[in-house]
Design a protein around this motif. Structure first.
Motif, short mmCIF file in Angstrom:
data_model
loop_
_atom_site.label_atom_id
_atom_site.label_comp_id
_atom_site.label_asym_id
_atom_site.label_seq_id
_atom_site.Cartn_x
_atom_site.Cartn_y
_atom_site.Cartn_z
N LYS A 156 0.82 -1.22 0.00
CA LYS A 156 0.00 0.00 0.00
C LYS A 156 0.85 1.27 0.00
O LYS A 156 0.31 2.38 0.05
CB LYS A 156 -0.93 -0.01 1.22
N GLY A 157 2.16 1.12 -0.02
CA GLY A 157 3.05 2.27 -0.11
C GLY A 157 3.32 2.99 1.19
O GLY A 157 3.81 4.13 1.20
N TYR A 158 3.04 2.35 2.33
CA TYR A 158 3.24 3.00 3.62
C TYR A 158 4.71 3.25 3.94
O TYR A 158 5.03 4.06 4.80
CB TYR A 158 2.62 2.16 4.74
N LEU A 159 5.62 2.54 3.27
CA LEU A 159 7.05 2.69 3.53
C LEU A 159 7.74 3.58 2.50
O LEU A 159 8.96 3.78 2.59
CB LEU A 159 7.72 1.32 3.57
N ASN A 160 7.00 4.10 1.55
CA ASN A 160 7.60 4.93 0.50
C ASN A 160 8.31 6.14 1.12
O ASN A 160 7.76 6.85 1.96
CB ASN A 160 6.54 5.42 -0.47
N GLY A 161 9.55 6.34 0.68
CA GLY A 161 10.33 7.46 1.17
C GLY A 161 11.22 7.14 2.35
O GLY A 161 12.09 7.93 2.71
N LEU A 162 11.02 5.97 2.95
CA LEU A 162 11.83 5.60 4.11
C LEU A 162 13.12 4.90 3.71
O LEU A 162 14.04 4.75 4.53
CB LEU A 162 11.03 4.69 5.05
N GLY A 163 13.20 4.45 2.46
CA GLY A 163 14.39 3.75 2.00
C GLY A 163 14.42 2.31 2.47
O GLY A 163 13.63 1.90 3.33
N ASP A 164 15.32 1.55 1.89
CA ASP A 164 15.48 0.15 2.29
C ASP A 164 16.38 0.05 3.51
O ASP A 164 17.37 0.78 3.63
CB ASP A 164 16.08 -0.67 1.14
N GLY A 165 16.04 -0.86 4.40
CA GLY A 165 16.85 -1.06 5.60
C GLY A 165 18.14 -1.79 5.29
O GLY A 165 18.30 -2.43 4.24
N ASP A 166 19.09 -1.66 6.19
CA ASP A 166 20.40 -2.29 6.00
C ASP A 166 20.31 -3.80 6.17
O ASP A 166 19.59 -4.32 7.04
CB ASP A 166 21.41 -1.75 7.01
N GLU A 167 21.04 -4.51 5.31
CA GLU A 167 21.24 -5.94 5.51
C GLU A 167 22.42 -6.14 6.45
O GLU A 167 23.25 -5.24 6.62
CB GLU A 167 21.49 -6.63 4.17
N GLY A 168 22.50 -7.32 7.05
CA GLY A 168 23.63 -7.53 7.94
C GLY A 168 23.64 -8.91 8.55
O GLY A 168 22.76 -9.75 8.29
N VAL A 169 24.65 -9.15 9.37
CA VAL A 169 24.82 -10.41 10.06
C VAL A 169 24.46 -10.23 11.53
O VAL A 169 24.81 -9.21 12.14
CB VAL A 169 26.27 -10.92 9.93
N GLU A 170 23.74 -11.20 12.08
CA GLU A 170 23.35 -11.18 13.48
C GLU A 170 23.99 -12.33 14.24
O GLU A 170 24.11 -13.44 13.71
CB GLU A 170 21.83 -11.28 13.63
#
Length: 275
Positions: A121-135
């Motif tokens: 629904k586009g609720y995250l538009n403008g927030l950018g993609d989150g970082d990938e990483g190792v946990e």
């Protein structure tokens, strides 16, 4: 004749009892909890379980959008006594049983991160993609007795996105030691400010791009979680499993524009074939 018949019946009964006890011993899981996959059948060496699971879950943390997702299930495991090393999807780990009532686990996993496209629904538009990483996940469970009827649990999850602490208690239903049965646990979840803002915060740049208010969160209490697991070991080769997860967010997270729902939920079912 009567004595001979009695003797034969006694021998047959003893033989059946021995075979049943042997089968149970061979299929004893490292820890008899349905949430912990164990494909080793109680034996040292390699074991492989492969299958599929289907989940109905929140699109992302804080989302009010739900959808179905099909994922592979299972793991490659190597057992040596009270230690199991495993590779399960994007995670490598070790778990070990000590003194029958302590379970320790170390896991290194990959976190894909949130993407703008996770919201249809586009609720995250403008927030950018989150970082990938190792946990890195460090876990310790302490049972009240050797049959693991009740236990306490503590976990620390650390990575480039921040840190998470989980503390809980659980109970197991069922009497079998092969991992069959069900279990229920309750956990309290805490996060640091870095993780809180990576997942629910909105900085000035994101605010300008998305139109959402700037939001900054502090460290502390995150949520209360409820988790139910079920596993049925049908035979030497087949297992079916199911789980239900609910996480109710704290009041601070609820005020974030990203958290369009006050909770996160997931329902999943699947099967595994053990080679």
């Amino acid at each position: 004749m009567k004595k001979l018949t009695t003797l034969l019946l006694s021998l047959i009964t003893s033989s059946l009892f021995f075979q049943t006890a042997l089968a149970q011993d061979e299929n004893t899981a490292l820890v008899p909890l349905p949430s912990l996959e164990d494909f080793t059948r109680g034996k040292d060496g390699w074991s492989v379980g492969l299958g599929l699971g289907i989940e109905y879950e929140s699109a992302y943390e804080g989302s009010d959008e739900f959808g179905f997702e099909v994922d592979p299930a299972g793991a490659v495991q190597w057992r040596s006594g009270n230690n199991i090393f495993y590779w399960a999807g994007e995670a490598l780990g070790w778990r070990g049983l000590r003194a029958d009532i302590w379970l320790f686990e170390v896991t290194v996993g990959f976190d894909e991160g949130r993407e703008e496209s996770d919201s249809k629904k586009g609720y995250l538009n403008g927030l950018g993609d989150g970082d990938e990483g190792v946990e890195l996940v460090l876990q310790a469970r302490r049972a009240f007795d050797a049959d693991w009827r009740y236990w306490l649990d503590g976990r620390v999850v650390t990575g480039n996105k921040g840190n998470l602490g989980i503390f809980g208690a659980g109970c197991r239903f069922g009497d079998r030691n092969d991992g069959s049965g069900s279990e229920f646990s309750v956990v309290a979840v805490f996060h640091d400010s870095k993780l809180a803002n990576n997942e629910f915060g909105i900085d000035a740049v994101q605010s300008a791009a998305s139109g959402l208010n700037e939001t900054y969160l502090s460290s502390g209490f995150r949520s209360i979680g409820l988790h139910y697991n079920y596993r049925n070991v049908i035979n030497q080769n087949w297992q079916v499993f199911a789980e239900v997860l609910y996480e109710g967010y704290s009041s601070e997270i609820k005020r974030s524009p990203i958290a369009r729902s006050s909770y996160e939920a997931e329902v999943g079912v699947g099967f595994i074939y053990i080679f």
